[in-house]
Every structure is written in structure tokens, then in C-alpha cells.
Design a protein around this motif. Sequence first.
Motif, PDB file in Angstrom:
ATOM      1  N   ASP A  65      45.172  39.189  29.119  1.00  0.00           N
ATOM      2  CA  ASP A  65      46.362  38.450  28.726  1.00  0.00           C
ATOM      3  C   ASP A  65      47.074  37.838  29.934  1.00  0.00           C
ATOM      4  O   ASP A  65      48.225  37.438  29.850  1.00  0.00           O
ATOM      5  CB  ASP A  65      47.319  39.356  27.954  1.00  0.00           C
ATOM      6  N   ARG A  66      46.376  37.753  31.036  1.00  0.00           N
ATOM      7  CA  ARG A  66      46.974  37.201  32.253  1.00  0.00           C
ATOM      8  C   ARG A  66      46.687  35.709  32.362  1.00  0.00           C
ATOM      9  O   ARG A  66      45.756  35.200  31.734  1.00  0.00           O
ATOM     10  CB  ARG A  66      46.435  37.944  33.479  1.00  0.00           C
ATOM     11  N   PRO A  67      47.472  34.988  33.150  1.00  0.00           N
ATOM     12  CA  PRO A  67      47.271  33.535  33.281  1.00  0.00           C
ATOM     13  C   PRO A  67      45.884  33.201  33.833  1.00  0.00           C
ATOM     14  O   PRO A  67      45.387  33.884  34.741  1.00  0.00           O
ATOM     15  CB  PRO A  67      48.376  33.114  34.268  1.00  0.00           C
ATOM     16  N   ARG A  68      45.283  32.153  33.268  1.00  0.00           N
ATOM     17  CA  ARG A  68      43.960  31.726  33.706  1.00  0.00           C
ATOM     18  C   ARG A  68      44.052  30.315  34.284  1.00  0.00           C
ATOM     19  O   ARG A  68      44.684  29.445  33.688  1.00  0.00           O
ATOM     20  CB  ARG A  68      42.974  31.717  32.530  1.00  0.00           C
ATOM     21  N   LEU A  71      38.119  33.670  32.329  1.00  0.00           N
ATOM     22  CA  LEU A  71      38.885  34.888  32.555  1.00  0.00           C
ATOM     23  C   LEU A  71      39.957  34.619  33.603  1.00  0.00           C
ATOM     24  O   LEU A  71      39.856  33.659  34.375  1.00  0.00           O
ATOM     25  CB  LEU A  71      37.982  36.023  33.059  1.00  0.00           C
ATOM     26  N   SER A  72      40.955  35.465  33.647  1.00  0.00           N
ATOM     27  CA  SER A  72      41.957  35.387  34.704  1.00  0.00           C
ATOM     28  C   SER A  72      41.358  35.913  36.004  1.00  0.00           C
ATOM     29  O   SER A  72      40.355  36.646  35.998  1.00  0.00           O
ATOM     30  CB  SER A  72      43.182  36.219  34.336  1.00  0.00           C
ATOM     31  N   PRO A  73      41.937  35.568  37.146  1.00  0.00           N
ATOM     32  CA  PRO A  73      41.437  36.122  38.415  1.00  0.00           C
ATOM     33  C   PRO A  73      41.383  37.646  38.410  1.00  0.00           C
ATOM     34  O   PRO A  73      40.441  38.238  38.946  1.00  0.00           O
ATOM     35  CB  PRO A  73      42.442  35.584  39.440  1.00  0.00           C
ATOM     36  N   TRP A  74      42.390  38.292  37.802  1.00  0.00           N
ATOM     37  CA  TRP A  74      42.369  39.761  37.730  1.00  0.00           C
ATOM     38  C   TRP A  74      41.156  40.242  36.954  1.00  0.00           C
ATOM     39  O   TRP A  74      40.471  41.196  37.360  1.00  0.00           O
ATOM     40  CB  TRP A  74      43.652  40.256  37.049  1.00  0.00           C
ATOM     41  N   VAL A 109      37.780  35.559  44.840  1.00  0.00           N
ATOM     42  CA  VAL A 109      38.256  35.057  43.543  1.00  0.00           C
ATOM     43  C   VAL A 109      39.462  34.142  43.742  1.00  0.00           C
ATOM     44  O   VAL A 109      39.561  33.073  43.122  1.00  0.00           O
ATOM     45  CB  VAL A 109      38.614  36.231  42.609  1.00  0.00           C
ATOM     46  N   ALA A 110      40.390  34.540  44.607  1.00  0.00           N
ATOM     47  CA  ALA A 110      41.571  33.710  44.859  1.00  0.00           C
ATOM     48  C   ALA A 110      41.177  32.357  45.443  1.00  0.00           C
ATOM     49  O   ALA A 110      41.779  31.329  45.130  1.00  0.00           O
ATOM     50  CB  ALA A 110      42.521  34.443  45.804  1.00  0.00           C
ATOM     51  N   THR A 111      40.141  32.338  46.294  1.00  0.00           N
ATOM     52  CA  THR A 111      39.664  31.073  46.862  1.00  0.00           C
ATOM     53  C   THR A 111      39.213  30.127  45.759  1.00  0.00           C
ATOM     54  O   THR A 111      39.521  28.928  45.775  1.00  0.00           O
ATOM     55  CB  THR A 111      38.502  31.339  47.834  1.00  0.00           C
ATOM     56  N   LEU A 112      38.459  30.654  44.784  1.00  0.00           N
ATOM     57  CA  LEU A 112      37.959  29.812  43.691  1.00  0.00           C
ATOM     58  C   LEU A 112      39.086  29.258  42.826  1.00  0.00           C
ATOM     59  O   LEU A 112      38.898  28.263  42.122  1.00  0.00           O
ATOM     60  CB  LEU A 112      36.975  30.598  42.829  1.00  0.00           C
ATOM     61  N   ALA A 113      40.238  29.904  42.871  1.00  0.00           N
ATOM     62  CA  ALA A 113      41.388  29.418  42.098  1.00  0.00           C
ATOM     63  C   ALA A 113      42.148  28.316  42.844  1.00  0.00           C
ATOM     64  O   ALA A 113      43.089  27.742  42.304  1.00  0.00           O
ATOM     65  CB  ALA A 113      42.331  30.579  41.776  1.00  0.00           C
TER      66      ALA A 113
END
Length: 381
Positions: free
Chosen positions: A46-49, A55-58, A90-94
Motif C-alpha cells: 500500500d506504499r507509493p509506487r 511494486l513500491s520501492p519498499w 532500488v532507490a537509483t531505479l526510482a
Amino acid sequence: MAHDPEGDQTVPETTGTATVRATGVLRPHAEDAFADELAALRAADDRPRPPRWRLSPWAVATYLLGGALPDGTVITPKYVGPRRIVEVAVATLATDRALLLLGVPGTAKTWVSEHLAAAVSGDSTLLVQGTAGTPEEAVRYGWNYARLLTEGPSPDALVPGPVMRAMAEGLTARIEELTRIPADVQDTLITLLSEKTLPIPELGREVQAVRGFNLIATANDRDRGVNELSSALRRRFNTVVLPLPATAEAEVDIVSRRVEQLGRSLDLPAATDATDEIRRVVTVFRELRAGLTADGRTRLKSPSGTLSTAEAISVVTGGLALAAHFGDGVLRPGDVAAGVLGAVVRDPAADRTVWQEYLETVVRERDGWQDFYRACREVTQ
């Protein structure tokens, strides 16, 4: 893995929470092999994507590192290592920066890139395999030459490459062994990654990347000097270094997990208890890799090979096949000895001397290793 005796249909089999769906496929893609886990994460996420992310980064990080969901679903670890490394990747891909996974052979760079693409985009197949002969068309686009000759350059004659498709659809593309690709082909990525556009001069048009697009590249740091990345291209990447497992127990855990997965995919009978031999193979590889015994007392010569975790997995899997088909199903020293020899002795002249010295000065004197010593001596003769 279950088979349909009446045909070649897929019969899903649940192993833990992972479901392998492509029965006739030797190695299913990550999004197929772990479809149930990805579905459970999507349902609980349920986290922001970011745009077009499945999926969300988490949730992506949880998919790679493992964990338990509120409904009790267990997500199996795909990567055993520092959590921060996965979070940075993962953060880099965002962001709008591409990701470069760097490390020595066998540090799971390809494995991590595949699972990242599967979790982010639901498709890990947009892949360019880098080699010395990789052409520019593999990175950009090609042509259907039959149509090109009859129609001339046209959208219908264009054959999009994996990166072009990822740009147009907002997906994650992958490039394996980036430093194996010739430098002039590498440079085609500079405009693509900086301007997020791919010109098609033959048609007088361009493909602009839609939101969600990104690129994961892997590179082997043993390949330094082969086709070094230019400073301009390297700036387009955020580099994450994947280390070798920090401890013997972590490496034993990685090998055990992957051997179990591979054994299921190959329909190998489960070994009664392979832990002792896995630990022995990992110990040999770690000591020769480090040039020092585990107790720190004896200096060793290191062989020319990498003796990576991936090679340990291969040795143990081969040993399990021997034990299953030519033994009693119990993994013993004789089942792994030949595989260890093959992994260590890559240069027959220099590495054989290193291996024989290790056998006589370390293995021969180690308590509980006499069977392994005899098995290794037998295959080394």
C-alpha cells in the motif's frame, strides 16, 4: 516440479511460496518462477509506487531480501547481503539515473538485475547480452531487411531492440557485461541515458522514454582494461558494488538456497544432508580466495580463478547429481572432489602446484577432512 503425463502442459508446483510455472522450461524467468510471491507483495503493498512500477520501492527491496507479509506469506530471499546495497540499487531505479552493478565474477550481479527488473516491471526479458561482437543494433534497433528492401525505411520495417522497447513502454531494460561491449557501441548509450531519447534518423523521428523507463547494467571488475567505460558514460550510471559474502555462514546459506532451487528445477532427488559438504567446499574456496586459512595461521597461494560463490553452487549441484544418479543420494567428499579440482585448477601449470600445496599443508592435517583429502588426491593424480 510436477509433470503432466499426458502432455507438456504446465502444472504449477508450490515450493514454499515460490511457484514454478513453466514445467518444460529449464530455467523460468524470475517473474514466472516467483509469480506467487510477486502477487502477494502486490496485494499487500500500500506504499507509493513510481510511475509504471509493479511494486513500491519498499516491496521491491522486500522481494529481494526476503521477509514475512501481514497475511503470513513468506518471501524468500533472492539476495543475501547488506540491506543498504539493495536499498541504494532500488532507490537509483526510482530516479532518472541508470544503475550499474559492479563486482567480481559470481557476486550475483545478473541474478540481482533479473530480480530487480522482474519486481519493478514484471518483465526481466528486455536483455542485451554484452560480448566483444555486440553490434550497435542490439542496443538501439535493427531492420527487417526483406521489408526494408521492398518498402524502404518505414516504421513497419523497424525492429525495436530491448532498450528501445523499454523506453517506449516505460519498463526496465538490462545490459549484461557492459565492459565487454566495444567502446563505440557503449557510446550509443550516452544520448539515450542523458536525453532519454533514441533518434531514428532513417525515419526522421525519435523515441522518447516514457516515465518508468530505466536501465540496469552489470560489469565484471576483472574486465578492467577490456573496454573501459568512458567518463561521460560512467557519469550516467549510479554504481553499486556487490561484494563477496562477508562470512562463511552467509556464503553457506547462499549456496544451500541456490542448490536447493536448482535441484528442484533439474528434478534431482533431494540429498539426505548436504550441509557438511557445502560448508567444506565454501571453506576451500574462501581460504584459497583470501590466501589465508580460516584460523589466520597459514598463508596460502591463490589460484588464477575467482572461486566465486556461483562456482561453489555449480560444484555442489554437480556433486548432488553424482550422488543421486551414481550413489546412495548422500553427498560425500568423492562427489565434490572433481568439481573442486576443476574450479581451482584453471591454469594446469601454476594452479596445480597451488592446489597440491593446499592439499598437503592444510587439507591433509585438518581433523575430519581425511575422506575429502583422499578423494581429492585420487582425482588430482
